[in-house]
Design an enzyme around this catalytic site. Structure first.
Site, mmCIF file in Angstrom:
data_model
loop_
_atom_site.group_PDB
_atom_site.id
_atom_site.type_symbol
_atom_site.label_atom_id
_atom_site.label_comp_id
_atom_site.label_asym_id
_atom_site.label_seq_id
_atom_site.Cartn_x
_atom_site.Cartn_y
_atom_site.Cartn_z
ATOM 1 N N VAL A 195 0.808 -1.221 0.000
ATOM 2 C CA VAL A 195 0.000 0.000 0.000
ATOM 3 C C VAL A 195 0.841 1.272 0.000
ATOM 4 O O VAL A 195 0.293 2.368 -0.094
ATOM 5 C CB VAL A 195 -0.986 0.028 1.191
ATOM 6 C CG1 VAL A 195 -1.994 -1.096 1.086
ATOM 7 C CG2 VAL A 195 -0.251 0.011 2.522
ATOM 8 N N ASN A 242 -7.544 -1.173 5.913
ATOM 9 C CA ASN A 242 -7.246 -1.927 7.133
ATOM 10 C C ASN A 242 -5.753 -2.184 7.315
ATOM 11 O O ASN A 242 -5.310 -2.435 8.430
ATOM 12 C CB ASN A 242 -8.003 -3.258 7.085
ATOM 13 C CG ASN A 242 -7.564 -4.227 8.159
ATOM 14 O OD1 ASN A 242 -7.911 -4.090 9.326
ATOM 15 N ND2 ASN A 242 -6.765 -5.231 7.757
ATOM 16 N N TYR A 249 2.443 5.045 16.172
ATOM 17 C CA TYR A 249 1.145 4.419 15.880
ATOM 18 C C TYR A 249 0.007 5.385 16.184
ATOM 19 O O TYR A 249 -0.918 5.556 15.377
ATOM 20 C CB TYR A 249 1.009 3.140 16.700
ATOM 21 C CG TYR A 249 -0.188 2.294 16.341
ATOM 22 C CD1 TYR A 249 -0.185 1.525 15.175
ATOM 23 C CD2 TYR A 249 -1.308 2.253 17.160
ATOM 24 C CE1 TYR A 249 -1.277 0.736 14.841
ATOM 25 C CE2 TYR A 249 -2.404 1.463 16.828
ATOM 26 C CZ TYR A 249 -2.376 0.706 15.678
ATOM 27 O OH TYR A 249 -3.467 -0.070 15.352
ATOM 28 N N ALA A 295 0.151 8.640 16.274
ATOM 29 C CA ALA A 295 0.200 9.732 15.305
ATOM 30 C C ALA A 295 -0.436 9.315 13.984
ATOM 31 O O ALA A 295 -1.184 10.079 13.365
ATOM 32 C CB ALA A 295 1.646 10.173 15.081
ATOM 33 N N SER A 296 -0.154 8.093 13.551
ATOM 34 C CA SER A 296 -0.701 7.630 12.270
ATOM 35 C C SER A 296 -2.215 7.489 12.331
ATOM 36 O O SER A 296 -2.935 7.841 11.393
ATOM 37 C CB SER A 296 -0.059 6.294 11.869
ATOM 38 O OG SER A 296 -0.494 5.229 12.706
ATOM 39 N N LYS A 297 -2.728 6.975 13.446
ATOM 40 C CA LYS A 297 -4.174 6.761 13.560
ATOM 41 C C LYS A 297 -4.924 8.070 13.796
ATOM 42 O O LYS A 297 -6.046 8.250 13.310
ATOM 43 C CB LYS A 297 -4.467 5.758 14.673
ATOM 44 C CG LYS A 297 -3.906 4.359 14.398
ATOM 45 C CD LYS A 297 -4.455 3.770 13.112
ATOM 46 C CE LYS A 297 -3.987 2.327 12.898
ATOM 47 N NZ LYS A 297 -4.535 1.733 11.664
#
Length: 273
Positions: free
Chosen positions: A63, A89, A153, A155-157
């Site tokens: 991705v 996902n 994690y 920060a990404s979400k």
């Protein structure tokens, strides 16, 4: 008629035992044709889906690679002629003290979890059905509430939630929707890796933060199926927390105070007016 008959759903990063795989099986139960994209082919999942009679198309896709994404999406659209649902996902994670994070670790995680969802969405949008097409991003409790060690994690979400809100406003005029789900801890191989490193006291604290217990992949899949359906046609731009209650970091009530509260509920309230 099943809710997703004559619908095609793209799901990134599905695995045999994880959330993506559960979403695939849930949408398949409701009649959806599936396009699964990822790095590792979920052989057992695909076998289960094929035995059910589901139309399944697998593409090896990173991705973070725009060309691979575009080629796969083009191929899917040429074969099916329509795309109604995209579930972003695919994700990776790691836990480290802030000062120990390496540049390449941070860049890789953001590239998969956030930029990967952007690239997938960008490729699918020109083909996404108007008046009903929906994009569902799998965020996390850690995108709405922080946790030591999970800086990248989180920060990404959090970025994924913000991107979803902006996207929802942009595509609404076309009758398309964008939403997030933000699960707390779910029983997946990724979660098991971390729980194995916790002592009993730490695990009890984690359990206490889940009023209805630790979740299952199917719990997330059921909510995704609802959000993708016509029943949720008036919902967009939000992130739904699953398994936890968004709040300030207040201490959990003591057992004695909870018992006292329960006793008060049993007593009849008498008005003094």
């Amino acid at each position: 008629m099943k809710r997703f008959e004559d619908s095609a759903a793209i799901i990134t990063g599905p695995s045999d035992q994880g959330i993506g795989g559960a979403i695939a099986e849930r949408l398949a139960e409701e009649g959806a044709d599936l396009i699964l994209l990822g790095l590792e082919k979920p052989t057992r999942l695909i076998k289960r889906l094929v035995r059910r009679g589901t139309s399944v198309c697998w593409h090896h896709v990173d991705v973070t690679n725009s060309q691979m994404i575009q080629e796969a999406v083009n191929c899917c659209y040429e074969e099916l002629g329509h795309i109604e649902i995209l579930v972003n996902n695919a994700g990776v994670e790691f836990s480290k003290k802030f000062e120990e994070i390496e540049d390449d670790e941070w860049d890789r995680l953001i590239s998969v979890n956030l930029t990967g969802a952007m690239k997938m969405t960008r490729a699918v949008l020109p083909y996404l059905t108007e008046q009903g097409g929906v994009i569902i991003n799998i965020a996390s409790v850690l995108g709405m509430a922080g946790c030591p060690g999970f800086h990248a994690y989180s920060a990404s979400k959090a970025g994924l939630i913000g991107m979803t809100q902006s996207l929802a406003l942009e595509i609404a005029p076309f009758g398309q929707r964008a939403l997030c789900v933000s699960p707390a801890i779910v029983q997946t191989p990724m979660a098991h890796k971390h729980s194995a490193e916790l002592n009993s006291e730490s695990w009890q604290k984690l359990e206490a933060a889940h009023p209805l217990g630790i979740g299952r992949p199917q719990d997330v899949a059921d909510v995704v199926a609802f959000l993708a359906s016509h029943e949720a046609r008036w919902m967009t731009g939000i992130s739904i927390p699953l398994g936890w209650i968004p709040s300030f970091g207040l201490p959990a009530p003591s057992v004695s105070s909870m018992l006292h509260s329960a006793e008060l509920r049993k007593k009849q309230v008498i008005s003094t007016k």
